[in-house]
Design a protein around this motif. Structure first.
Motif, mmCIF file in Angstrom:
data_model
loop_
_atom_site.group_PDB
_atom_site.id
_atom_site.type_symbol
_atom_site.label_atom_id
_atom_site.label_comp_id
_atom_site.label_asym_id
_atom_site.label_seq_id
_atom_site.Cartn_x
_atom_site.Cartn_y
_atom_site.Cartn_z
ATOM 1 N N GLY A 54 0.817 -1.212 0.000
ATOM 2 C CA GLY A 54 0.000 0.000 0.000
ATOM 3 C C GLY A 54 0.847 1.256 0.000
ATOM 4 N N GLY A 55 0.498 2.204 0.834
ATOM 5 C CA GLY A 55 1.240 3.461 0.925
ATOM 6 C C GLY A 55 2.157 3.517 2.131
ATOM 7 N N ILE A 56 2.468 2.364 2.701
ATOM 8 C CA ILE A 56 3.288 2.307 3.915
ATOM 9 C C ILE A 56 4.734 2.692 3.601
ATOM 10 C CG2 ILE A 56 4.180 0.792 5.737
ATOM 11 C CD1 ILE A 56 1.660 -0.975 5.256
ATOM 12 N N SER A 57 5.288 3.609 4.378
ATOM 13 C CA SER A 57 6.707 3.961 4.270
ATOM 14 C C SER A 57 7.493 2.975 5.121
ATOM 15 C CB SER A 57 6.964 5.372 4.789
ATOM 16 O OG SER A 57 6.334 6.307 3.961
ATOM 17 N N ALA A 58 8.674 2.617 4.651
ATOM 18 C CA ALA A 58 9.439 1.609 5.386
ATOM 19 C C ALA A 58 10.929 1.751 5.139
ATOM 20 C CB ALA A 58 8.980 0.214 4.965
ATOM 21 N N GLU A 59 11.687 1.260 6.084
ATOM 22 C CA GLU A 59 13.137 1.159 5.938
ATOM 23 C C GLU A 59 13.453 -0.117 5.171
ATOM 24 O OE1 GLU A 59 15.494 3.386 6.990
ATOM 25 O OE2 GLU A 59 13.757 4.649 7.435
ATOM 26 N N ALA A 60 14.631 -0.158 4.587
ATOM 27 C CA ALA A 60 15.053 -1.350 3.846
ATOM 28 C C ALA A 60 15.544 -2.431 4.799
ATOM 29 C CB ALA A 60 16.165 -0.991 2.867
ATOM 30 N N TYR A 61 15.383 -3.662 4.374
ATOM 31 C CA TYR A 61 16.024 -4.796 5.031
ATOM 32 C C TYR A 61 17.475 -4.830 4.546
ATOM 33 C CZ TYR A 61 11.583 -7.121 6.372
ATOM 34 O OH TYR A 61 10.379 -7.460 6.940
ATOM 35 N N PRO A 62 18.325 -5.597 5.201
ATOM 36 C CA PRO A 62 19.684 -5.762 4.667
ATOM 37 C C PRO A 62 19.658 -6.581 3.373
ATOM 38 C CG PRO A 62 19.386 -7.101 6.649
ATOM 39 C CD PRO A 62 18.131 -6.293 6.472
ATOM 40 N N TYR A 63 20.608 -6.324 2.520
ATOM 41 C CA TYR A 63 20.790 -7.078 1.278
ATOM 42 C C TYR A 63 22.279 -7.107 1.000
ATOM 43 C CZ TYR A 63 21.195 -2.413 -0.782
ATOM 44 O OH TYR A 63 21.578 -1.129 -1.064
ATOM 45 N N CYS A 64 22.671 -7.839 -0.007
ATOM 46 C CA CYS A 64 24.093 -7.963 -0.308
ATOM 47 C C CYS A 64 24.320 -7.709 -1.797
ATOM 48 C CB CYS A 64 24.577 -9.361 0.071
ATOM 49 S SG CYS A 64 26.333 -9.599 -0.196
ATOM 50 N N THR A 65 25.226 -6.812 -2.088
ATOM 51 C CA THR A 65 25.618 -6.544 -3.468
ATOM 52 C C THR A 65 27.135 -6.591 -3.527
ATOM 53 O OG1 THR A 65 23.730 -5.062 -3.713
ATOM 54 C CG2 THR A 65 25.422 -4.919 -5.387
ATOM 55 N N THR A 66 27.662 -7.400 -4.424
ATOM 56 C CA THR A 66 29.113 -7.472 -4.585
ATOM 57 C C THR A 66 29.475 -7.160 -6.030
ATOM 58 O OG1 THR A 66 28.990 -9.859 -4.973
ATOM 59 C CG2 THR A 66 29.461 -9.146 -2.727
ATOM 60 N N ALA A 91 4.761 -9.890 12.624
ATOM 61 C CA ALA A 91 4.781 -8.504 12.139
ATOM 62 C C ALA A 91 3.707 -8.300 11.074
ATOM 63 C CB ALA A 91 6.159 -8.162 11.580
ATOM 64 N N ASP A 92 3.303 -7.069 10.908
ATOM 65 C CA ASP A 92 2.278 -6.711 9.932
ATOM 66 C C ASP A 92 2.747 -7.043 8.514
ATOM 67 O OD1 ASP A 92 -0.227 -5.160 9.170
ATOM 68 O OD2 ASP A 92 1.332 -4.037 8.091
ATOM 69 N N VAL A 93 1.923 -7.770 7.785
ATOM 70 C CA VAL A 93 2.265 -8.196 6.423
ATOM 71 C C VAL A 93 2.501 -6.990 5.514
ATOM 72 C CG1 VAL A 93 1.333 -9.340 4.364
ATOM 73 C CG2 VAL A 93 1.158 -10.447 6.591
ATOM 74 N N GLY A 94 1.692 -5.960 5.646
ATOM 75 C CA GLY A 94 1.872 -4.761 4.830
ATOM 76 C C GLY A 94 3.211 -4.091 5.090
ATOM 77 N N ALA A 95 3.603 -4.038 6.353
ATOM 78 C CA ALA A 95 4.889 -3.428 6.707
ATOM 79 C C ALA A 95 6.048 -4.248 6.139
ATOM 80 C CB ALA A 95 5.014 -3.303 8.220
ATOM 81 N N ILE A 96 5.926 -5.561 6.192
ATOM 82 C CA ILE A 96 6.974 -6.423 5.635
ATOM 83 C C ILE A 96 7.043 -6.228 4.120
ATOM 84 C CG2 ILE A 96 7.760 -8.802 5.301
ATOM 85 C CD1 ILE A 96 6.254 -9.493 7.937
ATOM 86 N N ALA A 97 5.897 -6.183 3.471
ATOM 87 C CA ALA A 97 5.855 -5.980 2.018
ATOM 88 C C ALA A 97 6.462 -4.630 1.644
ATOM 89 C CB ALA A 97 4.417 -6.088 1.510
ATOM 90 N N ALA A 98 6.193 -3.616 2.443
ATOM 91 C CA ALA A 98 6.751 -2.285 2.185
ATOM 92 C C ALA A 98 8.271 -2.301 2.338
ATOM 93 C CB ALA A 98 6.126 -1.261 3.128
ATOM 94 N N ARG A 99 8.757 -2.972 3.380
ATOM 95 C CA ARG A 99 10.211 -3.074 3.579
ATOM 96 C C ARG A 99 10.852 -3.848 2.431
ATOM 97 N NH1 ARG A 99 12.514 -4.551 9.347
ATOM 98 N NH2 ARG A 99 14.336 -3.635 8.326
ATOM 99 N N PHE A 100 10.177 -4.879 1.960
ATOM 100 C CA PHE A 100 10.691 -5.660 0.837
ATOM 101 C C PHE A 100 10.838 -4.769 -0.402
ATOM 102 C CE2 PHE A 100 9.734 -8.236 -2.963
ATOM 103 C CZ PHE A 100 10.837 -9.079 -2.941
ATOM 104 N N HIS A 101 9.811 -3.987 -0.701
ATOM 105 C CA HIS A 101 9.878 -3.076 -1.847
ATOM 106 C C HIS A 101 11.029 -2.081 -1.703
ATOM 107 C CE1 HIS A 101 5.874 -4.422 -3.115
ATOM 108 N NE2 HIS A 101 6.145 -3.838 -4.268
ATOM 109 N N GLU A 102 11.152 -1.503 -0.527
ATOM 110 C CA GLU A 102 12.220 -0.525 -0.293
ATOM 111 C C GLU A 102 13.588 -1.173 -0.484
ATOM 112 O OE1 GLU A 102 13.906 3.212 0.584
ATOM 113 O OE2 GLU A 102 11.883 2.633 -0.013
ATOM 114 N N THR A 103 13.714 -2.394 -0.031
ATOM 115 C CA THR A 103 14.976 -3.120 -0.161
ATOM 116 C C THR A 103 15.327 -3.353 -1.623
ATOM 117 O OG1 THR A 103 14.521 -4.233 1.935
ATOM 118 C CG2 THR A 103 16.196 -5.227 0.503
ATOM 119 N N VAL A 104 14.373 -3.848 -2.380
ATOM 120 C CA VAL A 104 14.627 -4.131 -3.798
ATOM 121 C C VAL A 104 14.981 -2.837 -4.530
ATOM 122 C CG1 VAL A 104 13.602 -4.959 -5.954
ATOM 123 C CG2 VAL A 104 13.216 -6.221 -3.825
#
Length: 179
Positions: A54-66, A91-104
């Motif tokens: 949705g419109g949830i703002s979120a921080e990114a999860y960790p990821y790895c780029t080499t 945890a809230d599914v929407g919040a997890i989905a938002a963090r996933f988007h931010e991470t990608v």
């Protein structure tokens, strides 16, 4: 359940297939979040993840780029691990989905910025079916433009397979003209 079985498979690195397709990663996210167990139509799972965010703002999860020369390897393994933990913690599914988007979006932006810096480029072209996801496309464009990069993406032609098909038709037509 299914998530526990999948987690055991991932830990044992058995029954898991590496992919270069971002669409498959969205499928995995939808599965982990309990949003879609099986795609009944193209991008169903990915659309469910986008809708959940949705419109949830979120921080990114960790990821790895080499980066090794011209080879770039992006891994969302740390992201998926955190998502599994968050799901298990309720945890809230929407919040997890938002963090996933931010991470990608951040992972793709970091990779594009590194490629531009390495090759002294100032323009990034974005294409592929996953960018039909307005949240992902919008955030990626925002991150890249913030770094003063020019961003090109499909506007008049479908961004996914429809655009590929059109490109193939144009290329074939050009080949026939040359004969």
């Amino acid at each position: 359940g299914a998530i526990e079985t999948t987690a055991r498979q991932a830990e044992a690195e058995r029954g898991c297939v590496a992919t270069s397709s971002l669409g498959r990663v969205f499928d995995a996210a939808a599965f982990l979040l309990g949003l879609c167990r099986e795609n009944r139509h193209e991008a169903e799972a990915a659309m469910a993840v986008e809708a959940a965010a949705g419109g949830i703002s979120a921080e990114a999860y960790p990821y790895c780029t080499t980066f090794a020369g011209r080879i770039v390897r992006m891994s969302l393994a740390p992201t998926i691990e955190c998502m599994v933990h968050d799901v298990a913690a309720g945890a809230d599914v929407g919040a997890i989905a938002a963090r996933f988007h931010e991470t990608v979006a951040r992972m793709l932006a970091a990779t594009a910025m590194m490629a531009c810096e390495t090759n002294k480029l100032s323009t990034v072209a974005i294409s592929g079916g996953c960018f039909a996801n307005r949240r992902l496309l919008g955030r990626l464009v925002e991150l890249l433009e913030r770094r003063r990069l020019k961003v090109l993406f499909n506007r008049a032609v479908p961004i996914g397979d429809g655009g590929v098909s059109l490109g193939q038709a144009v290329a074939a037509e050009a080949m026939f003209r040359c004969e």
